[in-house]
Write a protein that holds these residues in place. Structure first.
Motif, PDB file in Angstrom:
ATOM      1  N   SER A  25      30.873   9.726 -10.591  1.00  0.00           N
ATOM      2  CA  SER A  25      31.149  11.054 -10.057  1.00  0.00           C
ATOM      3  C   SER A  25      32.561  11.084  -9.496  1.00  0.00           C
ATOM      4  O   SER A  25      33.141  10.053  -9.176  1.00  0.00           O
ATOM      5  N   THR A  28      35.877  12.877 -14.635  1.00  0.00           N
ATOM      6  CA  THR A  28      35.238  12.789 -15.943  1.00  0.00           C
ATOM      7  C   THR A  28      35.569  11.442 -16.559  1.00  0.00           C
ATOM      8  O   THR A  28      36.733  11.081 -16.701  1.00  0.00           O
ATOM      9  N   MET A  29      34.526  10.710 -16.919  1.00  0.00           N
ATOM     10  CA  MET A  29      34.744   9.332 -17.359  1.00  0.00           C
ATOM     11  C   MET A  29      35.100   9.213 -18.840  1.00  0.00           C
ATOM     12  O   MET A  29      35.279   8.109 -19.343  1.00  0.00           O
ATOM     13  N   ASP A  30      35.217  10.371 -19.539  1.00  0.00           N
ATOM     14  CA  ASP A  30      35.421  10.349 -20.994  1.00  0.00           C
ATOM     15  C   ASP A  30      36.557   9.431 -21.415  1.00  0.00           C
ATOM     16  O   ASP A  30      36.492   8.783 -22.458  1.00  0.00           O
ATOM     17  N   ARG A  53      36.487   4.085 -24.312  1.00  0.00           N
ATOM     18  CA  ARG A  53      36.396   5.521 -24.161  1.00  0.00           C
ATOM     19  C   ARG A  53      35.862   6.187 -25.421  1.00  0.00           C
ATOM     20  O   ARG A  53      35.818   5.566 -26.485  1.00  0.00           O
ATOM     21  N   ARG A  73      26.985   4.713 -23.599  1.00  0.00           N
ATOM     22  CA  ARG A  73      27.480   5.711 -22.664  1.00  0.00           C
ATOM     23  C   ARG A  73      27.074   7.103 -23.095  1.00  0.00           C
ATOM     24  O   ARG A  73      26.963   7.383 -24.290  1.00  0.00           O
ATOM     25  N   ASN A  75      28.657  10.545 -22.188  1.00  0.00           N
ATOM     26  CA  ASN A  75      29.750  11.205 -21.464  1.00  0.00           C
ATOM     27  C   ASN A  75      29.320  12.548 -20.883  1.00  0.00           C
ATOM     28  O   ASN A  75      29.849  12.977 -19.851  1.00  0.00           O
ATOM     29  N   ASN A  78      28.018  11.630 -17.711  1.00  0.00           N
ATOM     30  CA  ASN A  78      28.889  10.742 -16.921  1.00  0.00           C
ATOM     31  C   ASN A  78      28.160   9.458 -16.524  1.00  0.00           C
ATOM     32  O   ASN A  78      28.272   8.968 -15.392  1.00  0.00           O
ATOM     33  N   THR A  79      27.445   8.915 -17.474  1.00  0.00           N
ATOM     34  CA  THR A  79      26.588   7.763 -17.202  1.00  0.00           C
ATOM     35  C   THR A  79      26.766   6.691 -18.272  1.00  0.00           C
ATOM     36  O   THR A  79      26.897   7.006 -19.464  1.00  0.00           O
ATOM     37  N   THR A  99      35.335   0.982 -13.615  1.00  0.00           N
ATOM     38  CA  THR A  99      36.107   1.809 -14.542  1.00  0.00           C
ATOM     39  C   THR A  99      37.458   1.174 -14.859  1.00  0.00           C
ATOM     40  O   THR A  99      38.144   0.655 -13.977  1.00  0.00           O
TER      41      THR A  99
END
Length: 129
Positions: A25, A28-30, A53, A73, A75, A78-79, A99
């Protein structure tokens, strides 16, 4: 505020399975690679797996878990997940996700903690009969 929260750990018998989750959180982990590490008492933190990614990022595994663990993953959620099968007592450790802002895992460096900027608090996995 960036936050990573791991869950899914617990006590399992040898040969059993667990699925760990890492919810990211605050951003955005994309565009980030995500790594899983573990640390057993008295031992150094060990890189377990990494996923690059994108929706279909390249994956890497340590020799100790290859063929038993699967990283994935989602996206949209976000997990990141770590499916752990055929667990052994030597898999007992606190598992952390982290990350990597570079975004791409490398077989020669994914296991290096210094590449990762944000870390979760960890979830305990205990494999014992």
């Amino acid at each position: 505020q960036v936050q990573l929260v791991e869950s899914g750990g617990g006590l399992v018998q040898p040969g059993g399975s667990l699925r760990l989750s890492c919810v990211v959180s605050g951003f955005t982990m994309d565009y980030y690679a995500i790594g899983w590490f573990r640390q057993a008492p008295g031992k150094e933190r060990e890189g377990v797996s990494c996923i690059s990614r994108g929706d279909d990022g390249a994956t890497y595994y340590s020799d100790s878990v290859k063929g038993r663990f699967t990283i994935s993953r989602d996206n949209a959620k976000n997990t990141v997940y770590l499916q752990m099968n055929s667990l052994k007592p030597e898999d007992t450790a606190v598992y952390y996700c982290a990350t990597d802002p570079y975004g791409y895992c490398s077989s020669s460096s994914y296991y290096s903690p210094h590449l990762y900027d944000y870390w979760g608090q960890g979830t305990q996995v205990t494999v014992s009969s």
